[in-house]
Design an enzyme around this catalytic site. Structure first.
Site, PDB file in Angstrom:
ATOM      1  N   SER A  63      -8.734  -9.236   6.143  1.00 10.31           N
ATOM      2  CA  SER A  63      -8.322  -9.890   5.745  1.00 10.31           C
ATOM      3  C   SER A  63      -8.489 -11.494   6.116  1.00 10.31           C
ATOM      4  CB  SER A  63      -6.739 -10.038   4.440  1.00 10.31           C
ATOM      5  OG  SER A  63      -5.642  -9.943   5.616  1.00 10.31           O
ATOM      6  N   GLU A 116       0.599  -1.450  -0.560  1.00 10.59           N
ATOM      7  CA  GLU A 116       0.061  -0.252  -0.506  1.00 10.59           C
ATOM      8  C   GLU A 116       0.827   1.456   0.430  1.00 10.59           C
ATOM      9  OE1 GLU A 116      -3.222   0.429   2.944  1.00 10.59           O
ATOM     10  OE2 GLU A 116      -2.797   2.297   3.403  1.00 10.59           O
TER      11      GLU A 116
HETATM   12  O1  0O3 Z   1      -2.728  -3.739   3.831  1.00 10.73           O
HETATM   13  P1  0O3 Z   1      -2.549  -5.075   5.153  1.00 10.73           P
HETATM   14  O2  0O3 Z   1      -1.429  -5.406   4.742  1.00 10.73           O
HETATM   15  O3  0O3 Z   1      -3.474  -5.135   6.605  1.00 10.73           O
HETATM   16  O4  0O3 Z   1      -3.222  -6.198   4.309  1.00 10.73           O
HETATM   17  P2  0O3 Z   1      -4.329  -7.282   3.994  1.00 10.73           P
HETATM   18  O5  0O3 Z   1      -4.425  -8.059   5.192  1.00 10.73           O
HETATM   19  O6  0O3 Z   1      -4.302  -7.862   2.991  1.00 10.73           O
HETATM   20  O7  0O3 Z   1      -5.944  -6.314   4.923  1.00 10.73           O
HETATM   21  C1  0O3 Z   1      -6.963  -5.699   3.691  1.00 10.73           C
HETATM   22  C2  0O3 Z   1      -6.127  -4.116   4.465  1.00 10.73           C
HETATM   23  C3  0O3 Z   1      -6.274  -3.676   2.570  1.00 10.73           C
HETATM   24  C4  0O3 Z   1      -6.308  -4.228   1.180  1.00 10.73           C
HETATM   25  C5  0O3 Z   1      -5.086  -2.180   2.842  1.00 10.73           C
HETATM   26  O8  0O3 Z   1      -5.539  -1.232   3.355  1.00 10.73           O
END
Ligand code: 0O3
Ligand code: SF4
Length: 319
Positions: free
Chosen positions: A270, A126
């Site tokens: 997630s 991100e």
């Molecule tokens: O960003 P993060 O490592 O927490 O990502 P996840 O575990 O895939 O969870 C979704 C969150 C996301 C896509 C970014 O905000």
């Protein structure tokens, strides 16, 4: 042993939307779907999609020209998007709308030559995507991870054209302290009213604090590379409650739960609910009582998928 389930926990609206985009794309296009990076950071979600034929890649160059590519929920940089266009890929964008919102703000700051600070974790997809929205020869975007990083910033104290943004899944408490120090050092800095930490991150962190008041152990279900899950486990530990992060029930060690009376369970944004169920079943086999759902913030937010990815009725029951 009493079992208490955190609320809210598990899938957020951005994750649900990303998974639906890929599942519907498989049914509609009936072609190989490539996903740039893990769609969401969960081993079980990825395994299931891989079984359905989805191919996960880290580089756009690994995808054959004219293929279908899905950008993961964490978003991508402008350069990555350009590379995909050059290869004539059909782009399905599963970036969470809340991440896209930050992208747009950073892009605007770049166009206006406003020096920008991003608070986030180096190397996280991100963060790479958000940094990659800024492209200006005359001004810069800087990444900071901690309060200590503030003093290393090559920015003048009284800079009036200065902005900050944050990753969406950070620790609320620590981020607030970073922002406080930023504002002290750069009195003219502007940024979002709160921070860019999303509703799902906020609610899941609040639910862990609630759990910590009534439990003597917390289990956080979430993969190791899931930033928001890691923050939940970190927060559990900070409250002083014995906390363990697990991928699934099979990681639980009997010795952890031996003398535990009240065990709390939560799951990152997630982590699918079936993993919670498996943990509960395992604990019940070990003698735990029926689980109790804790009261918490009700989440009603839904992010729609693009119209062209909604299923025609003849495909709706197709598995
Ligand atoms: O960003 P993060 O490592 O927490 O990502 P996840 O575990 O895939 O969870 C979704 C969150 C996301 C896509 C970014 O905000
Ligand atoms: Fe979107 Fe927040 Fe979920 Fe990330 S954690 S995908 S920003 S809703």
């Amino acid at each position: 042993m009493d079992v208490l389930l955190a609320n809210p926990r598990g899938f957020c609206a951005g994750v649900k939307r990303a998974i639906l985009i890929v599942e519907n794309a498989l049914k509609i296009y009936k072609r190989t779907i490539y996903v740039k990076h893990e769609l969401v950071h969960n081993q079980y979600v990825i395994k299931k999609l891989r079984k359905k034929g989805v191919i996960f890649v880290e580089k756009i160059s690994d995808i054959p020209d004219n293929s279908i590519v899905v950008f993961s929920a964490h978003g991508v940089s402008k350069k990555t998007k350009e590379k995909a266009i050059k290869k004539k890929l059909i782009i399905l964008n599963a970036t969470c709308p809340l991440v896209t919102k930050v992208h747009k703000e950073v892009s605007k700051a770049s166009e206006k030559s406003i020096e920008t600070i991003l608070i986030g974790h180096k190397g996280h997809p991100e963060v790479i995507g958000t940094l990659g929205q800024y492209n200006n020869e005359n001004s810069k975007i800087h990444l900071i991870e901690s309060i200590e990083d503030i003093n290393k910033l090559p920015i003048k104290k009284n800079n009036t054209k200065l902005n900050f943004f944050t990753q969406t899944t950070l620790s609320i408490k620590y981020t607030q302290s970073i922002i406080k120090s930023l504002k002290k050092k750069f009195p003219y800095i502007s940024g979002p009213k709160k921070e860019d930490i999303c509703y799902a991150t906020t609610n899941r962190q609040n639910a862990v604090v609630k759990l910590s008041n009534i439990t003597d152990m917390i289990l956080v279900i979430g993969s190791k590379n899931s930033s928001n899950s890691n923050r939940l486990a970190e927060l559990g530990r900070e409250t002083g409650v014995f906390t363990k992060q697990i991928e699934s029930f099979s990681d639980i060690k009997e010795k952890w739960i031996k003398n535990i009376k009240y065990i709390g369970i939560t799951a990152g944004a997630s982590a699918p609910e079936f993993l919670v169920k498996q943990v509960v079943e395992y604990l019940q086999k070990m003698g735990a009582k029926k689980p109790k759902e804790m009261l918490g913030t009700k989440e009603k937010i839904i992010f729609n998928i693009p119209r062209y990815l909604t299923l025609p009725s003849h495909l709706k029951n197709y598995e």
